[in-house]
Design an enzyme around this catalytic site. Structure first.
Site: not given
Length: 802
Positions: A761, A690, A711-714, A521, A431, A588
């Site tokens: 990504c 990456e 994967g631009s971070n790694d 992920r 409710h 991934r």
């Protein structure tokens, strides 16, 4: 059925009683929406396999004649004409007086005779051992533009004609419950144009089975391709009232129609209590709550086959009515069959028009006081008001946060004045949840301890804008609201995708403009949906007793440890894939580092200690190792279930952290050995680009994959030699560094030359508009962004194009 003829047709406008089998949707004014809908289903859906228990309804004309008898209607009108419904004390007193007068009013002789005759026929067809439900059905109830949300009474397990007659009177009286009077005033319904019909229906023995509610639309996001099913043990009133936290299931309509496995999600609810029959035949005392045994609570209250059958019924009902539906159902524990008990139009999401997306976002968080199920996808804040009964509602101040054990329709006059609602008990179809959605305010239900943990006057912020879980934060926290006109998004030469790792937010995120999911992920799914190291599951019998017991409690609803892992991963992935279909969803494979895997339950035993896990035992190398072989096999089994059995072939696979071409070849062969072969059933496998070696030697890697997702971070960390988690050097981390851009350009050029997919990504384009513009100029095919940056980045890129 005028007079004593229980077989007269429903078209007799002077009838006191009508059989469900003679009723249809054109009879709403005669028997109310609920009973007309029951008749519609009995007439038109029984042949399609939808089981609806039979019964009869008293008519609205019979109700009016009952009120006109001895001048009662005139006395009621006088009382209501003088009433100020905002004065809760006066409202309570007037309602009680009217209800007492209705219950004391005698039936006209012909009406009582007709009810007795119809009841005798029902008993003759069903037997003396059957009991009955007596339900209200208002002539303005359950219409597409109104939701009375159970304002009138329902009486269950009613036995004997005298109790049937008393229950019908109490149903009539319930039209003058405080909340019903208030609702009609605020909804501009005249009191005397709303009439009641009482439905008398054979009880389904769900007291020894299970029951619940299902919607043919997601009640939070409005996603229309899923059926949402709730279920708990015992009678369904416990679920509707919010007295129990039920199990929850999502079923994917396209897979259901195709005859494929279709369950997207199985959620085990607390199910601590259930409503059952008592031996007392007195109306109002014939049902009671009892505790559910702990081992039953840990299991699901429906099998997959039963969930699927219910969803099929829901589809047939929705298709017949031509609109989203709210359906109550019951499983008879004696005959084992599933029955539909009510069906009415869904009245919140189906009424929303336009294509404007309004999103709330928490800009500041604080200590979490309690958490539960999020309702409403909004944020509210204010001082806490803890109430134990609605009798204290006159103390409530508009703008406060209402905190209660649970709510029922008696609470409605004050719920509309709350900034948010928090309850101990209840699920997404209780409710409190229904009314919160209708009122457009956030609610956190099923917290378990809100009335204990929250103090009167305490300032809190209630957030339902962070996924499935609703949080009550200490203090008044900053939040923002954005509105996006989705019809006005300009065309772009690049596909804007999203990074999504939380399946429970998938339906809502899919409403944003998008071309699919560029990064889902799997480790997020494993962490949230499983939380146990896969080897600890595979080697459950080898765990120490305490850990083994803890794991067994978590997986009790599934057939085996492996079944738990495979189905839970499949549920997370299929929710994402269904939400965004037919657009691609790039999943991934798990990319936990060893220290992250060690943090899962039972994980320390199986993970090495590494000085730098970022460049250690992860990605393709882990998949190819003997220690992880069966773990990876389970991941593959889950994806095969999603793609090949459920038919969600929009799922693509991405392999992270591939250091060498030999690893690339090895992992592609490994996928094929597990039934995931590139090109079969439209399967594409892309590689996470990456590592600098991926860009420098791109052609060799592309021989084994269908494209790259950067994967631009790694890539930035490894190109610049920067640990972005180290405060000492993190200032040098920048995806826009010329060396990093050189690597990205190499990858993009190689993919374009080979005619293969290339996207990004990583975090970069979400954080830096100039990097997104540079990637657009390089001819990248897609950018996968964080959901909260999609619209702004989309518009910025459109401006850059101009």
């Amino acid at each position: 059925m005028n007079g004593t003829d229980p077989g007269s047709v429903a078209g007799d406008q002077d009838a006191n009683v009508a059989w469900f089998a003679d009723l249809g949707l054109t009879d709403v004014e005669r028997v109310g929406g609920k009973n007309a809908s029951l008749g519609e289903m009995v007439q038109h859906l029984s042949k399609a396999g939808v089981r609806v228990p039979d019964g009869f309804a008293t008519t609205a004309d019979a109700y009016r004649r009952f009120l006109a008898h001895e001048g009662l209607a005139a006395r009621i009108s006088t009382t209501l004409a003088e009433l100020d419904v905002e004065d809760t004390r006066a409202l309570a007193a007037a309602g009680a007086d009217i209800r007492r007068a209705v219950e004391e009013q005698p039936f006209p002789a012909d009406l009582e005779t007709d009810i007795r005759t119809a009841y005798d026929r029902l008993v003759g067809e069903s037997g003396d051992e059957v009991s009955w439900a007596v339900r209200s059905s208002a002539t303005a109830e359950d219409l597409p533009d109104a939701s009375f949300a159970g304002q009138q009474e329902t009486f269950l397990n009613v036995r004997g004609i005298d109790n049937i007659l008393l229950a019908i009177k109490r149903v009539y009286a319930s039209l003058y419950n405080d909340r019903a009077i208030s609702y009609r005033v605020h909804s501009n319904f005249e009191h005397d144009v709303v009439a009641l019909s009482a439905g008398v229906q054979r009880m389904v023995r769900s007291d020894v089975g299970s029951s619940g509610v299902m919607f043919t639309i997601d009640t939070e996001s409005g996603f229309s391709d899923a059926v949402f099913v709730t279920s708990s043990y015992g009678l369904g009133e416990a679920v509707v009232q919010g007295a129990v936290n039920p199990d929850e299931f999502y079923v994917y309509k396209p897979a259901l129609r195709a005859g494929r496995p279709a369950i997207l999600k199985r959620g085990v609810g607390g199910k601590a209590t259930k409503m059952v029959y008592t031996d007392d035949s007195e109306v109002g005392r014939s049902i009671d709550f009892v505790d559910v045994a702990p081992d039953e609570r840990a299991r699901l209250s429906l099998t997959d086959a039963e969930v699927t059958e219910l969803a099929q019924h829901a589809l047939r009902i929705e298709e017949h009515y031509g609109r989203p539906m709210d359906i109550e159902w019951g499983k008879d524990g004696v005959d084992g069959l599933l029955y539909v008990l009510q069906a009415r139009p869904e009245t919140v999401k189906s009424r929303q028009t336009g294509n404007t997306l309004r999103r709330f976002r928490m800009d500041e968080r604080g200590p979490v006081v309690v958490e539960g199920r999020a309702i409403g996808q909004k944020v509210g804040a204010g001082a806490v008001r803890v109430l134990s009964t609605p009798e204290s509602m006159h103390d409530f101040v508009a703008g406060e946060v209402l905190v209660a054990d649970m709510t029922d329709p008696d609470w409605e006059p004050i719920m509309k004045r709350a900034s948010a609602i928090v309850t101990n008990r209840g699920g997404r179809t209780c409710h409190a949840a229904i009314i919160a959605r209708e009122l457009g305010i956030p609610a956190v239900v099923g917290t378990g301890t809100a009335t204990l943990d929250l103090a009167a006057g305490q300032e809190v912020t209630v957030s339902c804008a962070e996924g499935d879980t609703g949080f009550v934060y200490e203090g008044l926290r900053e939040f923002s609201v954005t509105e996006t006109e989705l019809d006005d998004m300009p065309e772009l030469p690049v596909k804007i995708m999203m990074n999504v790792g939380t399946p429970e937010q998938a339906f809502e995120f899919s409403r944003l403009p998008n071309k699919g999911v560029g990064l889902a992920r799997l480790e997020f799914v494993i962490n949230r949906q499983i939380g146990i190291h896969p080897r600890a599951l595979l080697e459950l019998d080898d765990q120490e007793p305490g850990l083994k017991a803890e794991i067994e409690a978590l997986i009790a609803a599934y057939d085996s440890p492996r079944d738990f892992f495979v189905k839970r991963v499949a549920e997370g992935v299929s929710m994402l894939a269904a939400a965004f279909a037919p657009e691609p969803v790039i999943v991934r494979m798990s990319d936990f580092k060893s220290n992250e895997y060690a943090g899962l339950l039972g994980g320390e035993r199986y993970e090495p200690h590494e000085e730098n896990p970022m460049i250690g035992y992860r990605g393709a190398a882990r998949y190819l190792s003997a220690d992880f072989a069966e773990c990876f096999a389970m991941e593959c089994e889950a994806l095969r279930l999603v793609r090949d059995e459920m038919g969600l072939t929009n799922v693509k696979i991405m392999i992270p952290f591939v250091r060498t071409v030999a690893e690339a070849e090895g992992v592609i062969d490994l996928l094929a050995s597990h039934g995931l072969r590139r090109g079969e059933n439209d399967l594409q496998v892309v590689m996470m680009c990456e590592i600098p070696s991926n860009a420098v030697n791109a052609d060799a890697f592309l021989d084994h994959f269908d494209g790259f997702s950067i994967g631009s971070n790694d890539m930035t960390q490894l190109t610049l030699g920067v640990d972005r988690d180290s405060s000492l050097v993190a200032g040098s981390f920048d995806e826009r560094d010329p060396a990093v851009k050189k690597m990205l350009a190499l990858a993009i050029e190689a993919c374009r030359a080979r005619g293969k997919y290339v996207g990004i990504c990583g975090q970069g384009p979400s954080d830096h508009a100039d990097l997104a513009e540079w990637l657009l100029d390089q001819g990248i095919e897609s950018m996968s962004l964080n959901p909260d940056t999609v619209v702004d980045t989309w518009l910025a890129l459109a401006a850059h194009q101009r």
